[in-house]
Scaffold this motif. Structure first.
Motif, PDB file in Angstrom:
ATOM      1  N   LYS A  29       0.832  -1.209   0.000  1.00  0.00           N
ATOM      2  CA  LYS A  29       0.000   0.000   0.000  1.00  0.00           C
ATOM      3  C   LYS A  29       0.864   1.255   0.000  1.00  0.00           C
ATOM      4  N   LEU A  30       1.886   1.270   0.847  1.00  0.00           N
ATOM      5  CA  LEU A  30       2.766   2.435   0.920  1.00  0.00           C
ATOM      6  C   LEU A  30       3.554   2.626  -0.365  1.00  0.00           C
ATOM      7  N   GLU A  31       4.004   1.540  -0.987  1.00  0.00           N
ATOM      8  CA  GLU A  31       4.732   1.649  -2.248  1.00  0.00           C
ATOM      9  C   GLU A  31       3.841   2.249  -3.340  1.00  0.00           C
ATOM     10  N   ARG A  32       2.568   1.848  -3.365  1.00  0.00           N
ATOM     11  CA  ARG A  32       1.627   2.434  -4.335  1.00  0.00           C
ATOM     12  C   ARG A  32       1.430   3.927  -4.056  1.00  0.00           C
ATOM     13  N   GLU A  33       1.283   4.255  -2.777  1.00  0.00           N
ATOM     14  CA  GLU A  33       1.081   5.655  -2.381  1.00  0.00           C
ATOM     15  C   GLU A  33       2.270   6.517  -2.795  1.00  0.00           C
ATOM     16  N   ILE A  34       3.473   6.013  -2.592  1.00  0.00           N
ATOM     17  CA  ILE A  34       4.683   6.755  -2.951  1.00  0.00           C
ATOM     18  C   ILE A  34       4.804   6.874  -4.470  1.00  0.00           C
ATOM     19  N   ALA A  35       4.445   5.826  -5.194  1.00  0.00           N
ATOM     20  CA  ALA A  35       4.502   5.874  -6.659  1.00  0.00           C
ATOM     21  C   ALA A  35       3.564   6.939  -7.214  1.00  0.00           C
ATOM     22  N   GLU A  36       2.425   7.132  -6.546  1.00  0.00           N
ATOM     23  CA  GLU A  36       1.451   8.123  -6.990  1.00  0.00           C
ATOM     24  C   GLU A  36       1.853   9.546  -6.590  1.00  0.00           C
ATOM     25  N   ASP A  37       2.564   9.664  -5.471  1.00  0.00           N
ATOM     26  CA  ASP A  37       2.958  10.981  -4.963  1.00  0.00           C
ATOM     27  C   ASP A  37       4.372  10.877  -4.410  1.00  0.00           C
ATOM     28  N   GLU A  38       5.350  11.188  -5.243  1.00  0.00           N
ATOM     29  CA  GLU A  38       6.757  11.034  -4.856  1.00  0.00           C
ATOM     30  C   GLU A  38       7.159  11.922  -3.684  1.00  0.00           C
ATOM     31  N   GLU A  39       6.345  12.907  -3.358  1.00  0.00           N
ATOM     32  CA  GLU A  39       6.653  13.800  -2.244  1.00  0.00           C
ATOM     33  C   GLU A  39       5.920  13.378  -0.964  1.00  0.00           C
ATOM     34  N   ALA A  40       5.484  12.157  -0.910  1.00  0.00           N
ATOM     35  CA  ALA A  40       4.762  11.639   0.255  1.00  0.00           C
ATOM     36  C   ALA A  40       5.774  11.279   1.342  1.00  0.00           C
ATOM     37  N   GLU A  41       6.262  12.307   2.021  1.00  0.00           N
ATOM     38  CA  GLU A  41       7.327  12.148   3.010  1.00  0.00           C
ATOM     39  C   GLU A  41       6.941  11.202   4.149  1.00  0.00           C
ATOM     40  N   GLU A  42       5.725  11.345   4.646  1.00  0.00           N
ATOM     41  CA  GLU A  42       5.271  10.481   5.747  1.00  0.00           C
ATOM     42  C   GLU A  42       5.183   9.023   5.292  1.00  0.00           C
ATOM     43  N   ALA A  43       4.765   8.820   4.059  1.00  0.00           N
ATOM     44  CA  ALA A  43       4.671   7.455   3.523  1.00  0.00           C
ATOM     45  C   ALA A  43       6.056   6.837   3.394  1.00  0.00           C
ATOM     46  N   VAL A  44       7.040   7.638   3.025  1.00  0.00           N
ATOM     47  CA  VAL A  44       8.414   7.140   2.907  1.00  0.00           C
ATOM     48  C   VAL A  44       8.919   6.695   4.280  1.00  0.00           C
ATOM     49  N   LYS A  45       8.652   7.491   5.298  1.00  0.00           N
ATOM     50  CA  LYS A  45       9.057   7.130   6.664  1.00  0.00           C
ATOM     51  C   LYS A  45       8.334   5.868   7.126  1.00  0.00           C
ATOM     52  N   ALA A  46       7.046   5.793   6.838  1.00  0.00           N
ATOM     53  CA  ALA A  46       6.261   4.616   7.228  1.00  0.00           C
ATOM     54  C   ALA A  46       6.753   3.377   6.493  1.00  0.00           C
ATOM     55  N   LEU A  47       7.127   3.535   5.218  1.00  0.00           N
ATOM     56  CA  LEU A  47       7.636   2.403   4.439  1.00  0.00           C
ATOM     57  C   LEU A  47       8.951   1.905   5.029  1.00  0.00           C
ATOM     58  N   ARG A  48       9.812   2.816   5.393  1.00  0.00           N
ATOM     59  CA  ARG A  48      11.093   2.436   6.010  1.00  0.00           C
ATOM     60  C   ARG A  48      10.843   1.645   7.297  1.00  0.00           C
ATOM     61  N   SER A  49       9.906   2.119   8.094  1.00  0.00           N
ATOM     62  CA  SER A  49       9.562   1.447   9.340  1.00  0.00           C
ATOM     63  C   SER A  49       8.960   0.063   9.081  1.00  0.00           C
ATOM     64  N   ALA A  50       8.070  -0.022   8.107  1.00  0.00           N
ATOM     65  CA  ALA A  50       7.424  -1.303   7.784  1.00  0.00           C
ATOM     66  C   ALA A  50       8.443  -2.316   7.278  1.00  0.00           C
ATOM     67  N   ARG A  51       9.393  -1.852   6.488  1.00  0.00           N
ATOM     68  CA  ARG A  51      10.439  -2.769   5.998  1.00  0.00           C
ATOM     69  C   ARG A  51      11.294  -3.277   7.153  1.00  0.00           C
ATOM     70  N   GLY A  52      11.551  -2.430   8.144  1.00  0.00           N
ATOM     71  CA  GLY A  52      12.284  -2.863   9.328  1.00  0.00           C
ATOM     72  C   GLY A  52      11.498  -3.901  10.117  1.00  0.00           C
ATOM     73  N   GLU A  53      10.199  -3.679  10.223  1.00  0.00           N
ATOM     74  CA  GLU A  53       9.337  -4.645  10.906  1.00  0.00           C
ATOM     75  C   GLU A  53       9.347  -5.983  10.168  1.00  0.00           C
ATOM     76  N   LYS A  54       9.304  -5.926   8.842  1.00  0.00           N
ATOM     77  CA  LYS A  54       9.330  -7.160   8.049  1.00  0.00           C
ATOM     78  C   LYS A  54      10.641  -7.922   8.279  1.00  0.00           C
ATOM     79  N   ARG A  55      11.764  -7.186   8.290  1.00  0.00           N
ATOM     80  CA  ARG A  55      13.054  -7.842   8.549  1.00  0.00           C
ATOM     81  C   ARG A  55      13.063  -8.514   9.920  1.00  0.00           C
ATOM     82  N   SER A  56      12.462  -7.869  10.896  1.00  0.00           N
ATOM     83  CA  SER A  56      12.392  -8.428  12.248  1.00  0.00           C
ATOM     84  C   SER A  56      11.580  -9.723  12.267  1.00  0.00           C
TER      85      SER A  56
END
Length: 92
Positions: A29-56
């Motif tokens: 969902k976040l990747e789609r959101e970022i693709a639609e709006d490259e300036e979605a700063e909060e989505a980029v931060k959330a994506l980074r966090s979600a990827r960390g959670e996935k690694r965990s």
């Protein structure tokens, strides 16, 4: 009466599988959101966090603790890990 320790071990594994599915959905969902709006700063931060959670979560599935829980409930940890990852990657 079911063994409460087996129930607990099963619940831990099930929750990790549910968390893995949820984080994959969130990442998509976040990747789609970022693709639609490259300036979605909060989505980029959330994506980074979600990827960390996935690694965990992946580290949990690859851990000795996960294998111990699987052995305790009589499941093949390697098979279960592969199935969980396969189902969540393919979206089934």
């Amino acid at each position: 009466m079911k063994d409460p320790y087996i129930e607990l071990a099963s619940a831990i594994i099930k929750q990790a599988a549910n968390d893995f599915k949820a984080v994959n959905t969130k990442i998509e969902k976040l990747e789609r959101e970022i693709a639609e709006d490259e300036e979605a700063e909060e989505a980029v931060k959330a994506l980074r966090s979600a990827r960390g959670e996935k690694r965990s979560i992946i580290r949990f599935f690859e851990s000795e603790w996960f294998r111990t829980l699987c052995d305790f409930i009589g499941m093949d940890g390697d098979y279960l890990e592969a199935r969980i990852k396969e189902r969540n990657i393919s979206g089934k």
